[in-house]
Structure formats: structure tokens, C-alpha cells
Write a protein that holds these residues in place. Sequence first.
Motif, PDB file in Angstrom:
ATOM      1  N   LEU A 179      13.861  12.787 -52.395  1.00 36.26           N
ATOM      2  CA  LEU A 179      14.497  11.521 -52.028  1.00 36.26           C
ATOM      3  C   LEU A 179      15.425  11.726 -50.823  1.00 36.26           C
ATOM      4  O   LEU A 179      15.418  10.931 -49.873  1.00 36.26           O
ATOM      5  N   ALA A 180      16.198  12.802 -50.855  1.00 31.85           N
ATOM      6  CA  ALA A 180      17.146  13.084 -49.765  1.00 31.85           C
ATOM      7  C   ALA A 180      16.407  13.202 -48.428  1.00 31.85           C
ATOM      8  O   ALA A 180      16.791  12.576 -47.423  1.00 31.85           O
ATOM      9  N   GLY A 239      23.904  24.035 -51.357  1.00 32.76           N
ATOM     10  CA  GLY A 239      23.475  23.787 -52.743  1.00 32.76           C
ATOM     11  C   GLY A 239      24.021  22.526 -53.397  1.00 32.76           C
ATOM     12  O   GLY A 239      23.727  22.274 -54.565  1.00 32.76           O
ATOM     13  N   THR A 240      24.827  21.728 -52.684  1.00 33.03           N
ATOM     14  CA  THR A 240      25.306  20.461 -53.283  1.00 33.03           C
ATOM     15  C   THR A 240      24.372  19.338 -52.842  1.00 33.03           C
ATOM     16  O   THR A 240      24.177  19.134 -51.642  1.00 33.03           O
ATOM     17  N   MET A 241      23.813  18.636 -53.785  1.00 35.26           N
ATOM     18  CA  MET A 241      22.901  17.553 -53.420  1.00 35.26           C
ATOM     19  C   MET A 241      23.694  16.378 -52.845  1.00 35.26           C
ATOM     20  O   MET A 241      24.508  15.757 -53.521  1.00 35.26           O
ATOM     21  N   ALA A 242      23.498  16.136 -51.567  1.00 33.68           N
ATOM     22  CA  ALA A 242      24.143  14.995 -50.895  1.00 33.68           C
ATOM     23  C   ALA A 242      23.186  14.563 -49.793  1.00 33.68           C
ATOM     24  O   ALA A 242      22.540  15.417 -49.184  1.00 33.68           O
ATOM     25  N   ALA A 261      22.959  -0.683 -39.215  1.00 32.24           N
ATOM     26  CA  ALA A 261      23.204  -1.086 -37.842  1.00 32.24           C
ATOM     27  C   ALA A 261      24.705  -1.057 -37.563  1.00 32.24           C
ATOM     28  O   ALA A 261      25.351  -2.103 -37.431  1.00 32.24           O
ATOM     29  N   GLY A 262      25.252   0.131 -37.496  1.00 38.88           N
ATOM     30  CA  GLY A 262      26.683   0.341 -37.273  1.00 38.88           C
ATOM     31  C   GLY A 262      26.960   1.828 -37.392  1.00 38.88           C
ATOM     32  O   GLY A 262      26.073   2.595 -37.786  1.00 38.88           O
ATOM     33  N   PRO A 263      28.179   2.257 -37.107  1.00 40.57           N
ATOM     34  CA  PRO A 263      28.477   3.692 -37.065  1.00 40.57           C
ATOM     35  C   PRO A 263      28.845   4.329 -38.398  1.00 40.57           C
ATOM     36  O   PRO A 263      28.978   5.548 -38.492  1.00 40.57           O
ATOM     37  N   HIS A 264      29.025   3.494 -39.446  1.00 42.71           N
ATOM     38  CA  HIS A 264      29.449   4.044 -40.739  1.00 42.71           C
ATOM     39  C   HIS A 264      28.322   4.860 -41.368  1.00 42.71           C
ATOM     40  O   HIS A 264      27.150   4.554 -41.178  1.00 42.71           O
ATOM     41  N   VAL A 265      28.717   5.868 -42.142  1.00 42.93           N
ATOM     42  CA  VAL A 265      27.706   6.684 -42.823  1.00 42.93           C
ATOM     43  C   VAL A 265      27.906   6.525 -44.322  1.00 42.93           C
ATOM     44  O   VAL A 265      29.037   6.569 -44.814  1.00 42.93           O
ATOM     45  N   LYS A 266      26.806   6.298 -45.044  1.00 42.66           N
ATOM     46  CA  LYS A 266      26.870   6.176 -46.498  1.00 42.66           C
ATOM     47  C   LYS A 266      26.276   7.442 -47.095  1.00 42.66           C
ATOM     48  O   LYS A 266      25.154   7.818 -46.743  1.00 42.66           O
ATOM     49  N   VAL A 267      27.053   8.089 -47.970  1.00 35.76           N
ATOM     50  CA  VAL A 267      26.638   9.378 -48.510  1.00 35.76           C
ATOM     51  C   VAL A 267      26.390   9.233 -50.015  1.00 35.76           C
ATOM     52  O   VAL A 267      27.253   8.740 -50.748  1.00 35.76           O
TER      53      VAL A 267
END
Length: 327
Positions: A232-233, A273-276, A282-288
Motif C-alpha cells: 500500500l505504501a 523499519g517504521t511503516m509510514a 493540490a497544495g504543499p501539505h504532506v499527509k503521513v
Amino acid sequence: MKATARASANIALAKYWGKRGCPGNYPAVPSLSVTLTQLTTQTTVEFIDRLPRDEFVLNNVLRSDRARDRVGHLLDEVRARMLRPLYARVTSTNTFPTASGLASSASGFAALSAAATKAAELSWSNERISDLARRASASAARSIYGGYVLLRAGPEFGTKDELSATPVFSATHLPLVVFVCVVTDREKEIGSTAAMLRTQEMSPYYHSWIEHAERTCRQIQAAIEQRDLEHLAELVESNTLAMHASALSVGILYATEVSARIVEVVRRLRACGTMAFFTMDAGPHVKVFVRPEDATKVCLELERVEGVLRVTKAAISDVSIRWESDL
Ligand code: ADP
Ligand code: DP6
């Protein structure tokens, strides 16, 4: 003839980017999103006798621009089904930055569709409300539902058919924590609609994007079904980067150096090793996205990134629309 509704924003794991050529705002690709707990819009619609035209107050500011016209067009569709059509006063508040890449159009038009149909005393199904919201802003169709939500692509040729979103998995099927890394409170220079239209008209990569998006959306749905986070990642990051590459090819760069720094941190975490994994709209924000057990550690890392204004922690919500009586 007054109703208030609250709707949650959603973040697409498989992006909608591009429209079918026919009228009606049908997406050219399928998309799949999660509905978030923390980012919401609350909207009140009141149809009023002798009001000379629709009024729209967004975040305490009376709007007389395209934002008001978009609201008016949606209300026209509702009025067409009213026995005694009236203009409306609409008041709406977003709990997060507007027109900045955090899906305010999704929660905004979802809340408006729900409140307007209720104020007009139309007993519409969720499917019909989702279709109404999609015509105003396609990502809004997904914000009628909670959990993991799919919106299919529209038909190839002109049609008046309904196209609504469908919930495909509950939040508990694959519970993830979402960190919304806010990079700016400013509005973007080019909105999602204009950017995707420019991409589809001018990008040499648009057709590759369409093929990629159809394939990765199917694979993303399968990876969620199998709870295969590693796959998925890779798929989600590939999907968002392909979307941004198509926009970049027509001169639209939404990511900033701060976005790039966050992406680096996510990659480092995964290598260790950390699943992220990340996605960007449409913008500069990042969703983790992370597993709940890794949330505290990842949050500390994200808050430390230079230039990040704040990190909002959200979960996937199984409910999107709430009515005044529940608020
Ligand atoms: P975003 O990334 O925030 O979704 P878009 O460019 O897709 O940005 O959409 C922003 C537009 O959505 C605004 O300019 C306005 O027209 C509309 N919008 C935002 N919030 C609301 C709201 N609460 N009610 C109605 N329309 C809204
Ligand atoms: C990058 O739904 O805002 O957030 O239908 O023209 O209003 P319109 O576009 P909109 O586009 C959303 C684009 C996106 C990806 C997504 O949410 O799927």
C-alpha cells in the motif's frame, strides 16, 4: 426551511485528477479516499422568502466571487426540485485552511449538499446527495461517507447518469493514524479544478497518468483489502508522485522545500523499519499515514521538520455527515 450539517474532509490514497470531456463533472479516473476525524466543515442553509439572491458567508467573510457562484450552482440543482424555489443564506466554517490543499472543497460541498437538501425538505438517499456533491466538486462525493470510500470514473461519453461514491471498507478494517503536516495557512495560487484542467489539456504525460491511475487505484483497493501495508505504501506514494509529475509538466509545482523535507523523513523512517507513507494533494501539505502503535514516535519526528507550522493528528472516521441534533 433551515438545516445545519457537518462533514469531514477526506484524503485520497488514489487521486482523482482529470475530468471526462462531457458536462456534469465526471472524473476521468477512479479514486479512493479515507474520511478524516479532525478536518471538518459546518454549514447552515436557510431558504428565505424574498431574498433577492443567494448569500454565502465562508469563514465569516461574505463572498461575492466564484466561491459564491459554485454554491449558487449547487443550490440551483436543489431549487429545481423544490415546489416553491427560494434563494438561500448559506453560512459555512472550515476548521482548517481553505483552498490550500487540505480538501476544503470536499467537506465544504458535502456539508452544503447535506444541509441544502434537508433545508429544502427533500428526502434524498445518501447516493443522491453524493451525486449532487460530486457535480459541484468530485472529491466531495466521497465525503458523504466514512471509512475507505471509492468513487468510480465517469462514463466515457456524455450522460446524465448518477455517479455517487461507495464506502468499501470500514475504518476498523485497517485502522491508520493520519498526520496532516500543515506547511502554510495561505490559499494556493491555482485551485484544483483549474490545475487538473490545465494538466489534461496540455500535459504530454496525461494519458500515462490515466493508465497509471486506473491500475494503481485497483491495486490500492486490493492492498487495503489484504491489509498489505508495505505494498500500500509503495502504491500510494507512486500514485501521488505521478499526479504531481503530470501537474509539474504543465508548470504547476505544489510541493515546496518543506514538503520535500517531510518526504525525506518519511523515507528515512521506512528505511529504518517504521511503516509510514505519504501523500500530497493540490497544495504543499504532506499527509503521513502510520500504524497507531507508531504514532507518538512519528509525530515527534514530523514536528521537528524545519518549516512545518503544525502537525494535526487525525484518524479515519466511520461517519462523515452529522446533523445539528448530533453536534
Ligand atoms: P482545497 O484543496 O481546499 O479543496 P480547492 O481548490 O479544491 O482547494 O477548492 C477550494 C474551493 O472550494 C474554494 O475556493 C471554494 O470555492 C470552495 N470551498 C471551500 N470551502 C468551502 C465551504 N465550506 N463551503 C463551500 N465551498 C467551499
Ligand atoms: C488533488 O474535487 O477539488 O485533491 O471536481 O474540480 O472540484 P473539482 O476538483 P476537486 O479535486 C481534488 C483533487 C485532489 C485529489 C483527490 O482528492 O482525489
